[in-house]
Design an enzyme around this catalytic site. Sequence first.
Site, PDB file in Angstrom:
ATOM      1  N   CYS A  11      -5.084  12.037  13.259  1.00 61.83           N
ATOM      2  CA  CYS A  11      -5.803  10.758  13.101  1.00 61.83           C
ATOM      3  C   CYS A  11      -5.647  10.030  14.432  1.00 61.83           C
ATOM      4  O   CYS A  11      -5.031  10.525  15.364  1.00 61.83           O
ATOM      5  CB  CYS A  11      -5.268   9.970  11.920  1.00 61.83           C
ATOM      6  SG  CYS A  11      -3.705   9.209  12.266  1.00 61.83           S
ATOM      7  N   ASP A  42       4.422   0.298  12.205  1.00 59.23           N
ATOM      8  CA  ASP A  42       3.226  -0.336  11.622  1.00 59.23           C
ATOM      9  C   ASP A  42       3.106  -1.800  11.997  1.00 59.23           C
ATOM     10  O   ASP A  42       2.102  -2.433  11.666  1.00 59.23           O
ATOM     11  CB  ASP A  42       3.253  -0.213  10.093  1.00 59.23           C
ATOM     12  CG  ASP A  42       3.065   1.217   9.652  1.00 59.23           C
ATOM     13  OD1 ASP A  42       3.247   1.493   8.452  1.00 59.23           O
ATOM     14  OD2 ASP A  42       2.764   2.066  10.500  1.00 59.23           O
ATOM     15  N   ARG A  94       0.254  14.075  13.641  1.00 63.32           N
ATOM     16  CA  ARG A  94       0.787  13.833  12.293  1.00 63.32           C
ATOM     17  C   ARG A  94       0.850  15.124  11.455  1.00 63.32           C
ATOM     18  O   ARG A  94       0.223  15.252  10.413  1.00 63.32           O
ATOM     19  CB  ARG A  94      -0.019  12.743  11.608  1.00 63.32           C
ATOM     20  CG  ARG A  94       0.032  11.462  12.428  1.00 63.32           C
ATOM     21  CD  ARG A  94      -0.576  10.295  11.778  1.00 63.32           C
ATOM     22  NE  ARG A  94       0.219   9.846  10.647  1.00 63.32           N
ATOM     23  CZ  ARG A  94      -0.209   8.877   9.834  1.00 63.32           C
ATOM     24  NH1 ARG A  94      -1.388   8.327  10.043  1.00 63.32           N
ATOM     25  NH2 ARG A  94       0.528   8.508   8.811  1.00 63.32           N
ATOM     26  N   LYS A 102       0.854  -1.204   0.000  1.00 61.56           N
ATOM     27  CA  LYS A 102       0.000   0.000   0.000  1.00 61.56           C
ATOM     28  C   LYS A 102       0.885   1.248   0.000  1.00 61.56           C
ATOM     29  O   LYS A 102       0.691   2.169  -0.798  1.00 61.56           O
ATOM     30  CB  LYS A 102      -0.880  -0.004   1.242  1.00 61.56           C
ATOM     31  CG  LYS A 102      -1.489   1.356   1.600  1.00 61.56           C
ATOM     32  CD  LYS A 102      -2.410   1.294   2.790  1.00 61.56           C
ATOM     33  CE  LYS A 102      -1.729   1.528   4.089  1.00 61.56           C
ATOM     34  NZ  LYS A 102      -1.471   2.930   4.444  1.00 61.56           N
ATOM     35  N   ASN A 103       1.896   1.268   0.882  1.00 62.09           N
ATOM     36  CA  ASN A 103       2.684   2.490   1.082  1.00 62.09           C
ATOM     37  C   ASN A 103       3.735   2.725   0.008  1.00 62.09           C
ATOM     38  O   ASN A 103       4.487   3.688   0.079  1.00 62.09           O
ATOM     39  CB  ASN A 103       3.305   2.494   2.486  1.00 62.09           C
ATOM     40  CG  ASN A 103       2.237   2.655   3.552  1.00 62.09           C
ATOM     41  OD1 ASN A 103       1.086   2.986   3.237  1.00 62.09           O
ATOM     42  ND2 ASN A 103       2.577   2.395   4.793  1.00 62.09           N
ATOM     43  N   ARG A 150      -8.773  -0.442   4.562  1.00 61.84           N
ATOM     44  CA  ARG A 150      -7.969   0.654   3.990  1.00 61.84           C
ATOM     45  C   ARG A 150      -6.582   0.151   3.629  1.00 61.84           C
ATOM     46  O   ARG A 150      -5.948   0.656   2.710  1.00 61.84           O
ATOM     47  CB  ARG A 150      -7.835   1.785   5.006  1.00 61.84           C
ATOM     48  CG  ARG A 150      -9.119   2.526   5.255  1.00 61.84           C
ATOM     49  CD  ARG A 150      -8.836   3.781   5.994  1.00 61.84           C
ATOM     50  NE  ARG A 150      -7.704   4.470   5.373  1.00 61.84           N
ATOM     51  CZ  ARG A 150      -7.095   5.507   5.935  1.00 61.84           C
ATOM     52  NH1 ARG A 150      -7.478   5.941   7.108  1.00 61.84           N
ATOM     53  NH2 ARG A 150      -6.088   6.104   5.334  1.00 61.84           N
TER      54      ARG A 150
HETATM   55  C1  EPZ Z   1       4.170   6.820   6.711  1.00 61.94           C
HETATM   56  O1  EPZ Z   1       3.367   7.823   7.299  1.00 61.94           O
HETATM   57  C2  EPZ Z   1       3.258   5.632   6.503  1.00 61.94           C
HETATM   58  N1  EPZ Z   1       2.182   6.013   5.564  1.00 61.94           N
HETATM   59  C3  EPZ Z   1       2.662   5.191   7.844  1.00 61.94           C
HETATM   60  O2  EPZ Z   1       1.888   4.030   7.605  1.00 61.94           O
HETATM   61  C4  EPZ Z   1       3.814   4.832   8.778  1.00 61.94           C
HETATM   62  O3  EPZ Z   1       3.280   4.510  10.045  1.00 61.94           O
HETATM   63  C5  EPZ Z   1       4.767   6.026   8.912  1.00 61.94           C
HETATM   64  O4  EPZ Z   1       5.221   6.432   7.604  1.00 61.94           O
HETATM   65  C6  EPZ Z   1       5.994   5.691   9.742  1.00 61.94           C
HETATM   66  O5  EPZ Z   1       6.668   4.615   9.184  1.00 61.94           O
HETATM   67  C7  EPZ Z   1       2.455   6.034   4.238  1.00 61.94           C
HETATM   68  O6  EPZ Z   1       3.557   5.776   3.811  1.00 61.94           O
HETATM   69  C8  EPZ Z   1       1.314   6.401   3.338  1.00 61.94           C
HETATM   70  P1  EPZ Z   1       6.167   9.999   8.979  1.00 61.94           P
HETATM   71  P2  EPZ Z   1       3.945   9.317   7.418  1.00 61.94           P
HETATM   72  O7  EPZ Z   1       6.080  11.320   8.291  1.00 61.94           O
HETATM   73  O8  EPZ Z   1       4.860   9.606   6.291  1.00 61.94           O
HETATM   74  C9  EPZ Z   1       6.454  13.179  12.488  1.00 61.94           C
HETATM   75  C10 EPZ Z   1       0.064   2.616   7.839  1.00 61.94           C
HETATM   76  O9  EPZ Z   1      -0.365   2.040   8.839  1.00 61.94           O
HETATM   77  N2  EPZ Z   1       6.340  14.200  11.432  1.00 61.94           N
HETATM   78  O10 EPZ Z   1       7.299   9.090   8.635  1.00 61.94           O
HETATM   79  O11 EPZ Z   1       2.787  10.221   7.665  1.00 61.94           O
HETATM   80  C11 EPZ Z   1       5.189  12.344  12.617  1.00 61.94           C
HETATM   81  O12 EPZ Z   1       4.259  12.997  13.464  1.00 61.94           O
HETATM   82  C12 EPZ Z   1       0.484   4.054   7.930  1.00 61.94           C
HETATM   83  O13 EPZ Z   1       0.238   2.096   6.709  1.00 61.94           O
HETATM   84  C13 EPZ Z   1       6.348  15.551  11.772  1.00 61.94           C
HETATM   85  O14 EPZ Z   1       6.437  15.902  12.951  1.00 61.94           O
HETATM   86  O15 EPZ Z   1       4.813   9.230   8.741  1.00 61.94           O
HETATM   87  C14 EPZ Z   1       5.715  11.061  13.214  1.00 61.94           C
HETATM   88  O16 EPZ Z   1       5.862  11.237  14.619  1.00 61.94           O
HETATM   89  C15 EPZ Z   1       0.167   4.639   9.291  1.00 61.94           C
HETATM   90  N3  EPZ Z   1       6.243  16.486  10.794  1.00 61.94           N
HETATM   91  C16 EPZ Z   1       7.113  10.923  12.589  1.00 61.94           C
HETATM   92  O17 EPZ Z   1       7.453  12.223  12.107  1.00 61.94           O
HETATM   93  C17 EPZ Z   1       6.143  16.143   9.464  1.00 61.94           C
HETATM   94  O18 EPZ Z   1       6.067  17.047   8.604  1.00 61.94           O
HETATM   95  C18 EPZ Z   1       7.174   9.948  11.414  1.00 61.94           C
HETATM   96  O19 EPZ Z   1       6.095  10.246  10.554  1.00 61.94           O
HETATM   97  C19 EPZ Z   1       6.139  14.768   9.131  1.00 61.94           C
HETATM   98  C20 EPZ Z   1       6.249  13.827  10.124  1.00 61.94           C
END
Ligand code: EPZ
Length: 424
Positions: free
Chosen positions: A116, A304, A121, A22-23, A396
């Site tokens: 969420c 995840d 996020r 998916k990702n 999803r």
């Molecule tokens: C991706 O989300 C994945 N989604 C998530 O999978 C996964 O849990 C996550 O990466 C971590 O591996 C997709 O790829 C579509 P991050 P993403 O930005 O990119 C903070 C699932 O279950 N952050 O790597 O949104 C954030 O709050 C989903 O398939 C900021 O603070 O995650 C988090 O604490 C859920 N500011 C950390 O970084 C930003 O601008 C990592 O988040 C961006 C992120």
Amino acid sequence: MQKILIDGGVSLRGRVKVSGAKNSALPLLMATILAEGEHRLHNVPDLVDVRTTCKLLRELGLDAQMGRGVARVSNRGPKSHEASYDLVKTMRASVLCLGPLVGRFGRARVSLPGGCAIGSRPIDQHLKGLERLGARVSIDHGYVEASARKLSGAPIVFDMPTVTGTENLMMAAVLAKGVTEIKNAAMEPEVVQLAEVLCAMGARIRGAGTESIEVEGVGGLEPMHTTVIPDRIEAGTLMVAAAITQGDVLLSGVRSSHLAAPVEKLIEAGVAVAESKDGLRVKATGRPRPVDVTTQPYPGFATDMQAQFMALMTLARGTAVISEHIFENRFMHVQELKRMGARIRLEGSQAIVRGVRQLTGAQVMATDLRASASLVLAGLVAKGRTEVNRVYHLDRGYQRLDRKLRGLGAKIRRSRARPPVTPK
Ligand code: EPZ
């Protein structure tokens, strides 16, 4: 709303093919914005989020169709550069259209994704990166407005590794003037596949898979023809399903090099994991040993996979400590697992899991994608009937997980939940 009914106690046996990731599919579909022509993606999982992404591409004026594992996107130039609130609120990954829209057309108006269940996020790193490339970014009535006559390459340093942040900025930078360096980049396999596909389209990207990615802007890109990598989180979920039911399951279609962290933890827990030419065989007898886990960015143990591994640890012969270091609120499954007899104590970002001999079936509520998977896994082994409500969370991110598990012998089926009885 649909729910899933499980009668626990069956040890899973047999062979199951893992679907496409998916990702990886989501950013790849968004990357079709970057090049006109006929794009084709194979091994695309048929998921709600994939269909939502195709709907978003159609709202932007591309013709995106999904069928039988193949996504076809015909890009003859978008008609719009806006991703509406109604769509973004259903899928936060919609923000992945920001980078391609600004990078290719100099404009984007995307609804800010709300928080969420697993955390606030924010997307501040995405926006900071776009500004570093010369975009004017503002927030207006809940929408991000980003514009630039032409993006210019620049050095970007993320405050933390962000998966979609890295993907968004890579897609913004491929058509920019000059060189962009992304430091503290995410190293997930999905980031690597996106970089590989962008290079196959004509982009110049080096270092994907390391914490430092260099993108040299080019004049234009060709459409993509690619095959989505296997879903390492679905694979990990199915491995835990085999382990928690003390079964013997062969997972085919997996990329074992993406599974090193969960495989290591399962082996530590006493599960037999063997790689063969046919795939990964997972075999377990007896309750698992307790194993501590801390979620980390790739190649560490994936956040995840945290909820799924916790389900396994609820039956361990001892106490396991599970620490969630990526998201601030990713223990929503704990209360539901406790209703099934698990003994878990929360202390800040740590869950102290004291293994029990048996879980008991219950009516439980899914709150987010991986929490719902965790409850299904617990239901497979709990005594009696488990009902997992709000199955839309599961759909999803998993392509018919219930059907896959039934194919391995699980007593699991869907039923349409009766509408809630409204008190007279
Ligand atoms: C991706 O989300 C994945 N989604 C998530 O999978 C996964 O849990 C996550 O990466 C971590 O591996 C997709 O790829 C579509 P991050 P993403 O930005 O990119 C903070 C699932 O279950 N952050 O790597 O949104 C954030 O709050 C989903 O398939 C900021 O603070 O995650 C988090 O604490 C859920 N500011 C950390 O970084 C930003 O601008 C990592 O988040 C961006 C992120």
